[in-house]
Design a protein around this motif. Structure first.
Motif, PDB file in Angstrom:
ATOM      1  N   LYS A  33       0.838  -1.199   0.000  1.00  0.00           N
ATOM      2  CA  LYS A  33       0.000   0.000   0.000  1.00  0.00           C
ATOM      3  C   LYS A  33       0.877   1.254   0.000  1.00  0.00           C
ATOM      4  O   LYS A  33       0.613   2.224  -0.728  1.00  0.00           O
ATOM      5  CB  LYS A  33      -0.906  -0.028   1.237  1.00  0.00           C
ATOM      6  CG  LYS A  33      -2.000   1.022   1.269  1.00  0.00           C
ATOM      7  CD  LYS A  33      -2.868   0.790   2.497  1.00  0.00           C
ATOM      8  CE  LYS A  33      -3.963   1.835   2.617  1.00  0.00           C
ATOM      9  NZ  LYS A  33      -4.789   1.622   3.838  1.00  0.00           N
ATOM     10  N   PHE A  34       1.919   1.230   0.814  1.00  0.00           N
ATOM     11  CA  PHE A  34       2.834   2.364   0.869  1.00  0.00           C
ATOM     12  C   PHE A  34       3.593   2.519  -0.449  1.00  0.00           C
ATOM     13  O   PHE A  34       3.803   3.635  -0.939  1.00  0.00           O
ATOM     14  CB  PHE A  34       3.811   2.180   2.033  1.00  0.00           C
ATOM     15  CG  PHE A  34       4.798   3.294   2.196  1.00  0.00           C
ATOM     16  CD1 PHE A  34       4.379   4.580   2.496  1.00  0.00           C
ATOM     17  CD2 PHE A  34       6.161   3.052   2.052  1.00  0.00           C
ATOM     18  CE1 PHE A  34       5.303   5.618   2.653  1.00  0.00           C
ATOM     19  CE2 PHE A  34       7.084   4.073   2.204  1.00  0.00           C
ATOM     20  CZ  PHE A  34       6.651   5.358   2.501  1.00  0.00           C
ATOM     21  N   LEU A  35       3.986   1.418  -1.052  1.00  0.00           N
ATOM     22  CA  LEU A  35       4.684   1.463  -2.337  1.00  0.00           C
ATOM     23  C   LEU A  35       3.781   2.043  -3.422  1.00  0.00           C
ATOM     24  O   LEU A  35       4.239   2.805  -4.286  1.00  0.00           O
ATOM     25  CB  LEU A  35       5.172   0.062  -2.713  1.00  0.00           C
ATOM     26  CG  LEU A  35       6.022  -0.078  -3.979  1.00  0.00           C
ATOM     27  CD1 LEU A  35       7.179   0.915  -3.995  1.00  0.00           C
ATOM     28  CD2 LEU A  35       6.539  -1.511  -4.100  1.00  0.00           C
ATOM     29  N   ASP A  36       2.508   1.708  -3.370  1.00  0.00           N
ATOM     30  CA  ASP A  36       1.544   2.302  -4.306  1.00  0.00           C
ATOM     31  C   ASP A  36       1.516   3.822  -4.147  1.00  0.00           C
ATOM     32  O   ASP A  36       1.436   4.563  -5.139  1.00  0.00           O
ATOM     33  CB  ASP A  36       0.140   1.747  -4.058  1.00  0.00           C
ATOM     34  CG  ASP A  36      -0.019   0.311  -4.532  1.00  0.00           C
ATOM     35  OD1 ASP A  36       0.803  -0.150  -5.356  1.00  0.00           O
ATOM     36  OD2 ASP A  36      -0.969  -0.357  -4.059  1.00  0.00           O
ATOM     37  N   PHE A  37       1.559   4.304  -2.897  1.00  0.00           N
ATOM     38  CA  PHE A  37       1.554   5.740  -2.646  1.00  0.00           C
ATOM     39  C   PHE A  37       2.813   6.400  -3.188  1.00  0.00           C
ATOM     40  O   PHE A  37       2.756   7.460  -3.828  1.00  0.00           O
ATOM     41  CB  PHE A  37       1.415   6.001  -1.141  1.00  0.00           C
ATOM     42  CG  PHE A  37       1.618   7.431  -0.746  1.00  0.00           C
ATOM     43  CD1 PHE A  37       0.673   8.405  -1.084  1.00  0.00           C
ATOM     44  CD2 PHE A  37       2.748   7.817  -0.031  1.00  0.00           C
ATOM     45  CE1 PHE A  37       0.860   9.728  -0.721  1.00  0.00           C
ATOM     46  CE2 PHE A  37       2.937   9.140   0.336  1.00  0.00           C
ATOM     47  CZ  PHE A  37       1.991  10.103  -0.017  1.00  0.00           C
ATOM     48  N   LEU A  38       3.974   5.775  -2.941  1.00  0.00           N
ATOM     49  CA  LEU A  38       5.237   6.345  -3.404  1.00  0.00           C
ATOM     50  C   LEU A  38       5.286   6.476  -4.923  1.00  0.00           C
ATOM     51  O   LEU A  38       5.716   7.504  -5.459  1.00  0.00           O
ATOM     52  CB  LEU A  38       6.412   5.465  -2.965  1.00  0.00           C
ATOM     53  CG  LEU A  38       6.942   5.539  -1.541  1.00  0.00           C
ATOM     54  CD1 LEU A  38       8.167   4.665  -1.413  1.00  0.00           C
ATOM     55  CD2 LEU A  38       7.274   6.964  -1.143  1.00  0.00           C
ATOM     56  N   THR A  39       4.880   5.428  -5.603  1.00  0.00           N
ATOM     57  CA  THR A  39       5.015   5.390  -7.057  1.00  0.00           C
ATOM     58  C   THR A  39       3.810   5.970  -7.788  1.00  0.00           C
ATOM     59  O   THR A  39       3.864   6.148  -9.006  1.00  0.00           O
ATOM     60  CB  THR A  39       5.245   3.946  -7.536  1.00  0.00           C
ATOM     61  OG1 THR A  39       4.153   3.111  -7.085  1.00  0.00           O
ATOM     62  CG2 THR A  39       6.542   3.392  -6.976  1.00  0.00           C
ATOM     63  N   GLY A  40       2.731   6.258  -7.034  1.00  0.00           N
ATOM     64  CA  GLY A  40       1.524   6.797  -7.643  1.00  0.00           C
ATOM     65  C   GLY A  40       1.279   8.241  -7.257  1.00  0.00           C
ATOM     66  O   GLY A  40       1.851   9.166  -7.848  1.00  0.00           O
ATOM     67  N   PRO A  41       0.424   8.490  -6.249  1.00  0.00           N
ATOM     68  CA  PRO A  41       0.058   9.866  -5.894  1.00  0.00           C
ATOM     69  C   PRO A  41       1.234  10.778  -5.561  1.00  0.00           C
ATOM     70  O   PRO A  41       1.262  11.931  -5.983  1.00  0.00           O
ATOM     71  CB  PRO A  41      -0.858   9.675  -4.682  1.00  0.00           C
ATOM     72  CG  PRO A  41      -1.425   8.313  -4.838  1.00  0.00           C
ATOM     73  CD  PRO A  41      -0.330   7.491  -5.466  1.00  0.00           C
ATOM     74  N   LEU A  42       2.212  10.278  -4.799  1.00  0.00           N
ATOM     75  CA  LEU A  42       3.324  11.144  -4.421  1.00  0.00           C
ATOM     76  C   LEU A  42       4.171  11.499  -5.640  1.00  0.00           C
ATOM     77  O   LEU A  42       4.530  12.666  -5.839  1.00  0.00           O
ATOM     78  CB  LEU A  42       4.191  10.480  -3.351  1.00  0.00           C
ATOM     79  CG  LEU A  42       5.400  11.305  -2.899  1.00  0.00           C
ATOM     80  CD1 LEU A  42       4.978  12.694  -2.403  1.00  0.00           C
ATOM     81  CD2 LEU A  42       6.191  10.572  -1.828  1.00  0.00           C
ATOM     82  N   ARG A  43       4.489  10.536  -6.466  1.00  0.00           N
ATOM     83  CA  ARG A  43       5.288  10.816  -7.667  1.00  0.00           C
ATOM     84  C   ARG A  43       4.554  11.789  -8.587  1.00  0.00           C
ATOM     85  O   ARG A  43       5.166  12.689  -9.174  1.00  0.00           O
ATOM     86  CB  ARG A  43       5.614   9.512  -8.396  1.00  0.00           C
ATOM     87  CG  ARG A  43       6.594   9.679  -9.527  1.00  0.00           C
ATOM     88  CD  ARG A  43       7.003   8.345 -10.133  1.00  0.00           C
ATOM     89  NE  ARG A  43       7.803   7.539  -9.226  1.00  0.00           N
ATOM     90  CZ  ARG A  43       8.342   6.358  -9.559  1.00  0.00           C
ATOM     91  NH1 ARG A  43       8.125   5.861 -10.772  1.00  0.00           N
ATOM     92  NH2 ARG A  43       9.055   5.688  -8.679  1.00  0.00           N
ATOM     93  N   THR A  44       3.244  11.622  -8.692  1.00  0.00           N
ATOM     94  CA  THR A  44       2.444  12.532  -9.508  1.00  0.00           C
ATOM     95  C   THR A  44       2.496  13.955  -8.952  1.00  0.00           C
ATOM     96  O   THR A  44       2.651  14.925  -9.705  1.00  0.00           O
ATOM     97  CB  THR A  44       0.985  12.050  -9.577  1.00  0.00           C
ATOM     98  OG1 THR A  44       0.946  10.760 -10.184  1.00  0.00           O
ATOM     99  CG2 THR A  44       0.140  13.004 -10.392  1.00  0.00           C
ATOM    100  N   GLU A  45       2.375  14.090  -7.622  1.00  0.00           N
ATOM    101  CA  GLU A  45       2.411  15.414  -6.996  1.00  0.00           C
ATOM    102  C   GLU A  45       3.769  16.085  -7.189  1.00  0.00           C
ATOM    103  O   GLU A  45       3.841  17.296  -7.468  1.00  0.00           O
ATOM    104  CB  GLU A  45       2.088  15.290  -5.504  1.00  0.00           C
ATOM    105  CG  GLU A  45       2.038  16.604  -4.743  1.00  0.00           C
ATOM    106  CD  GLU A  45       0.938  17.534  -5.221  1.00  0.00           C
ATOM    107  OE1 GLU A  45       1.094  18.761  -5.061  1.00  0.00           O
ATOM    108  OE2 GLU A  45      -0.089  17.039  -5.757  1.00  0.00           O
ATOM    109  N   ILE A  46       4.842  15.335  -7.036  1.00  0.00           N
ATOM    110  CA  ILE A  46       6.171  15.903  -7.245  1.00  0.00           C
ATOM    111  C   ILE A  46       6.314  16.358  -8.695  1.00  0.00           C
ATOM    112  O   ILE A  46       6.883  17.423  -8.976  1.00  0.00           O
ATOM    113  CB  ILE A  46       7.272  14.880  -6.889  1.00  0.00           C
ATOM    114  CG1 ILE A  46       7.190  14.486  -5.403  1.00  0.00           C
ATOM    115  CG2 ILE A  46       8.654  15.446  -7.207  1.00  0.00           C
ATOM    116  CD1 ILE A  46       7.354  15.629  -4.445  1.00  0.00           C
ATOM    117  N   GLY A  47       5.757  15.585  -9.633  1.00  0.00           N
ATOM    118  CA  GLY A  47       5.812  15.951 -11.043  1.00  0.00           C
ATOM    119  C   GLY A  47       5.025  17.214 -11.364  1.00  0.00           C
ATOM    120  O   GLY A  47       5.346  17.931 -12.317  1.00  0.00           O
TER     121      GLY A  47
END
Length: 297
Positions: free
Chosen positions: A148-162
């Motif tokens: 679940k945490f890996l999904d957050f890192l590679t999904g929503p968080l990566r999108t926000e940083i982008g």
């Protein structure tokens, strides 16, 4: 009765004298005005909710306005246990802005509050029950949330940083220490192309001993069969004075097992830091990690 009145009078006189001295004493100096705390240059911080409602504190260190992003965008390093680790990585990046190491973005992923480490990390960085002997002390702690945490890192968080910075989607790196190193190993084994570089510092592989070995065997089989087409490069670091013997032995053994996989596309290296204990390994590894993550290719 006379003695009692005399006693009361003596107390009254003593209090009167003390009051008189207080009136004559100079006033205490005023407290100095409050000053704001130190803020690191070229940084941002915000709290972000994951899809499940968990709140994470996000720390970002980014190049100054005079630094143009390289072709394709800035590479990014995600640093776990951000409350404890971010400052060291951020400052090391900032003072090297004239090099490839500095022309990058550091993202610390932590938790609200001022504590260096949060108990929530056990849930985020593990996939199963707490093993002995820690199972007694941590019997009521949540666990098992690493996917679940890996999904957050590679999904929503990566999108926000982008959205906030021009980043290179193909150059995303991950650093994790201790249980964060366990999580880094799990990431390599189960999503080998999610990051272009992974650094596992004193990884607690023993935490899920048999499970990690099975994940490793499946990963090796995938590489050797050609089913895994793209894989992150891997750096494993440890200290020769790591307090837990398994955290001294396991990283070396794991690194030796990974070496033959260079024939199948896995680039790996191992560093053993002399004189470093478990908690000091991350500080010693900062420059090595930045060079490994950000030096092209």
């Amino acid at each position: 009765m006379i003695r009692k009145l005399a006693s009361v009078a003596a107390i009254a006189l003593a209090l009167s004298a003390a009051w008189a001295r207080a009136q004559q004493a100079p006033a205490a100096p005023a407290a100095p005005p409050a000053v704001p705390g130190y803020t690191m240059p070229s940084t941002q911080m915000w709290d972000m909710a994951a899809p499940g409602g968990e709140i994470y504190r996000i720390f970002v260190s980014y190049p100054g306005p005079d630094i143009k992003p390289p072709e394709g965008g800035f590479p990014v390093l995600y640093v776990l246990d951000g409350n404890a680790m971010f400052a060291g990585f951020a400052e090391a990046r900032r003072i090297q802005e004239g090099t490839d190491v500095g022309k990058a973005i550091i993202v610390g992923v932590g938790y609200p509050g001022d504590a260096a480490y949060d108990i929530r990390r056990i849930y985020d960085y593990t996939g199963g029950p707490v093993p002995p002997p820690w199972d007694v002390a941590l019997a009521k702690v949540r666990y098992g949330g690493w996917d679940k945490f890996l999904d957050f890192l590679t999904g929503p968080l990566r999108t926000e940083i982008g959205k906030r910075f021009p980043i290179n989607p193909a150059r995303q790196a991950l650093f994790g220490h201790s249980l964060g190193g366990l999580f880094a190993a799990h990431t390599l084994f189960t999503r080998p192309a999610a990051f272009h570089a992974i650094v596992a510092a004193s990884p607690s592989l023993f935490w899920h001993d048999r499970e990690m070995l099975k994940e490793e065997r499946d990963f090796v089989a995938g590489l050797q069969s050609g089913k895994i087409a793209r894989v992150a490069r891997l750096m494993i670091v440890a200290g020769d004075r790591d307090e837990t013997a398994l955290e001294r032995w396991d990283p070396e053994s794991w690194a030796r097992r990974m070496e033959p996989l260079s024939a199948y596309g896995l680039r790996s290296r191992f560093a053993l830091y002399q004189g470093e204990v478990h908690i000091t390994v991350p500080s010693r590894s900062v420059t090595d990690t930045l060079r490994f993550a950000f030096t092209w290719p």
